[in-house]
Write an enzyme that holds these catalytic residues in place. Structure first.
Site, mmCIF file in Angstrom:
data_model
loop_
_atom_site.group_PDB
_atom_site.id
_atom_site.type_symbol
_atom_site.label_atom_id
_atom_site.label_comp_id
_atom_site.label_asym_id
_atom_site.label_seq_id
_atom_site.Cartn_x
_atom_site.Cartn_y
_atom_site.Cartn_z
ATOM 1 N N CYS A 122 0.797 -1.192 -0.037
ATOM 2 C CA CYS A 122 0.126 0.298 0.050
ATOM 3 C C CYS A 122 0.891 1.262 0.088
ATOM 4 O O CYS A 122 1.684 1.391 1.062
ATOM 5 C CB CYS A 122 -0.752 -0.009 1.104
ATOM 6 S SG CYS A 122 -2.050 1.481 1.209
ATOM 7 N N ASN A 172 -0.404 -10.025 -9.549
ATOM 8 C CA ASN A 172 -1.453 -9.055 -9.297
ATOM 9 C C ASN A 172 -1.161 -7.788 -9.994
ATOM 10 O O ASN A 172 0.090 -7.377 -10.338
ATOM 11 C CB ASN A 172 -1.564 -8.775 -7.803
ATOM 12 C CG ASN A 172 -2.482 -7.840 -7.531
ATOM 13 O OD1 ASN A 172 -2.067 -6.539 -6.843
ATOM 14 N ND2 ASN A 172 -3.650 -7.710 -7.825
ATOM 15 N N GLY A 173 -2.133 -7.111 -10.733
ATOM 16 C CA GLY A 173 -2.095 -5.669 -11.486
ATOM 17 C C GLY A 173 -2.655 -5.801 -12.730
ATOM 18 O O GLY A 173 -2.261 -6.717 -13.775
ATOM 19 N N GLY A 174 -3.728 -5.132 -12.899
ATOM 20 C CA GLY A 174 -4.144 -4.927 -14.184
ATOM 21 C C GLY A 174 -4.871 -6.264 -14.845
ATOM 22 O O GLY A 174 -5.214 -6.191 -16.249
ATOM 23 N N GLY A 204 -8.379 -7.574 -8.564
ATOM 24 C CA GLY A 204 -8.875 -6.578 -7.785
ATOM 25 C C GLY A 204 -10.182 -5.768 -8.013
ATOM 26 O O GLY A 204 -11.106 -6.466 -8.060
ATOM 27 N N ARG A 205 -10.039 -4.763 -8.451
ATOM 28 C CA ARG A 205 -11.295 -3.824 -9.012
ATOM 29 C C ARG A 205 -12.162 -4.601 -9.864
ATOM 30 O O ARG A 205 -13.456 -4.259 -9.879
ATOM 31 C CB ARG A 205 -10.743 -2.360 -9.422
ATOM 32 C CG ARG A 205 -10.647 -1.612 -8.000
ATOM 33 C CD ARG A 205 -9.518 -0.436 -8.213
ATOM 34 N NE ARG A 205 -9.419 0.156 -6.931
ATOM 35 C CZ ARG A 205 -8.697 -0.330 -5.738
ATOM 36 N NH1 ARG A 205 -8.005 -1.491 -6.213
ATOM 37 N NH2 ARG A 205 -8.580 0.357 -4.676
ATOM 38 N N HIS A 264 2.341 -7.352 -6.971
ATOM 39 C CA HIS A 264 1.818 -6.345 -7.744
ATOM 40 C C HIS A 264 2.851 -5.964 -8.760
ATOM 41 O O HIS A 264 3.851 -5.531 -8.228
ATOM 42 C CB HIS A 264 1.439 -5.183 -6.865
ATOM 43 C CG HIS A 264 0.624 -4.278 -7.699
ATOM 44 N ND1 HIS A 264 -0.602 -3.531 -6.862
ATOM 45 C CD2 HIS A 264 0.643 -3.729 -8.853
ATOM 46 C CE1 HIS A 264 -1.134 -2.583 -8.106
ATOM 47 N NE2 HIS A 264 -0.571 -2.945 -9.181
#
Length: 333
Positions: A102, A213-215, A235-236, A173
């Site tokens: 974070c 993780n990521g995109g 994630g999102r 990430h």
């Protein structure tokens, strides 16, 4: 890759939903579980101070259906992190994850999150002491680098330190974090993705479980990454379009549940939360993406948003109306 091969791979690999502050609450996690029984769910990042000095029962509450469930901790103090890890095991969490990713100013001020990548010995000490006191795994979620520390070797050295301390799973990430000059949102979008660094980490350290993780926002992308690493974290994309989790059931060679089936399982939970005194308006925000991309999705969102009060009957009426619109659209096609 054929479906039978993917099904076999998923017995040793993992699909998980990222910890997201204010989003991956127990209400969202219950909802997410309805789409896919196999995914690993994460809590929001919860600070050690909040657990040790706040409303612990509320912070760490979860429904039994949420398993497998990971508690993500934010902290750097060995004693506090160890106490929280012990509490996590006592309450039935399946895993404890240390947040080293974070990039927010508030988190940096408390010397937790991504800034800890610059202190690999500190993170390794956390892993060692926490793992010595609990039987469930301690894992680390981190970036590929921070600020000027952006080389592959920097990340590998960081991972090696925690691996020697006993950590076996790393969720990476695939962006660096720029701790000065970018907001947390910008840090999720501006630094370029370097998936190849995560692949290389797995190739050079095959004994570790490496998750990327990521995109990542489609089942096809998940399939591609699973050919290189041991797991994928989304994630999102899983929040805004939760049916992606249902579509991912094909990775296990299984059929996805319908949205109608998901709603049928959701309503009793909502009724129970009303009985418990929980306001449906705060729960409904997690449900807005159910019909993402389908006819009636906007009306569904409007029916659940911007109200001071909301009833299960109103949510059910909105769901029935949206399902009818979708069915009508299919018949016209």
């Amino acid at each position: 890759m054929s479906q039978p091969a993917l099904q076999n791979i998923m017995t040793h690999k993992r699909l998980s939903i990222a910890p997201m502050i204010d989003w991956t609450t127990t209400d969202y996690r219950f909802f997410a579980r309805l789409f896919n029984p196999h995914t690993y769910l994460y809590t929001e990042m919860i600070s050690t101070g909040a657990i040790l000095h706040g409303n612990t029962d509320r912070l760490l509450r979860f429904d039994s259906s949420e398993h497998p469930l990971v508690l993500q901790l934010g902290g750097a103090d060995i004693s506090e992190m160890t106490q929280c890890a012990i509490e996590a095991q006592k309450r039935g969490f399946d895993e404890v994850n240390i947040n080293v990713g974070c990039p927010s100013d508030r988190v940096q001020h408390n010397k937790i999150g991504a800034c800890l990548m610059a202190e690999p010995d500190t993170v390794a000490s956390l892993v060692r002491h926490m793992q010595a006191e609990i039987d469930i795994p301690v894992t680390v979620k981190h970036r590929i680098g921070i600020d000027e520390y952006d080389s592959y070797q920097f990340m590998k050295d960081f991972v090696e330190a925690s691996a020697e301390a006993g950590c076996q799973r790393f969720i990476v990430h695939a962006r660096i974090a720029w701790l000065k000059g970018l907001s947390p949102k910008e840090n999720r979008e501006i630094p370029p993705l370097r998936y190849e660094d995560v692949y290389r980490l797995k190739q050079e350290m095959p004994e570790l479980q490496i998750e990327i993780n990521g995109g990542i926002d489609s089942v096809e992308q998940i399939k591609t990454h699973l050919q290189q690493v041991d797991g994928v974290m989304i994630g999102r994309a899983a929040y805004h379009n939760p049916y992606l989790l249902a579509e991912a059931m094909q990775l296990w060679g299984e059929h996805p549940p319908s949205r109608e089936q998901i709603l049928e399982q959701l309503y009793p939970y909502l009724e129970q939360q009303v009985t418990n005194g929980e306001p449906l308006t705060s729960i409904a925000r997690h449900l807005l993406g159910l019909f993402q991309g389908l006819p009636g999705a906007r009306k569904w969102r409007q029916a659940l948003s911007g109200k001071q009060q909301l009833t299960v009957a109103e949510i059910k009426a909105a769901g029935d109306a949206t399902l009818k619109l979708i069915e009508s659209s299919k018949q016209q096609d």
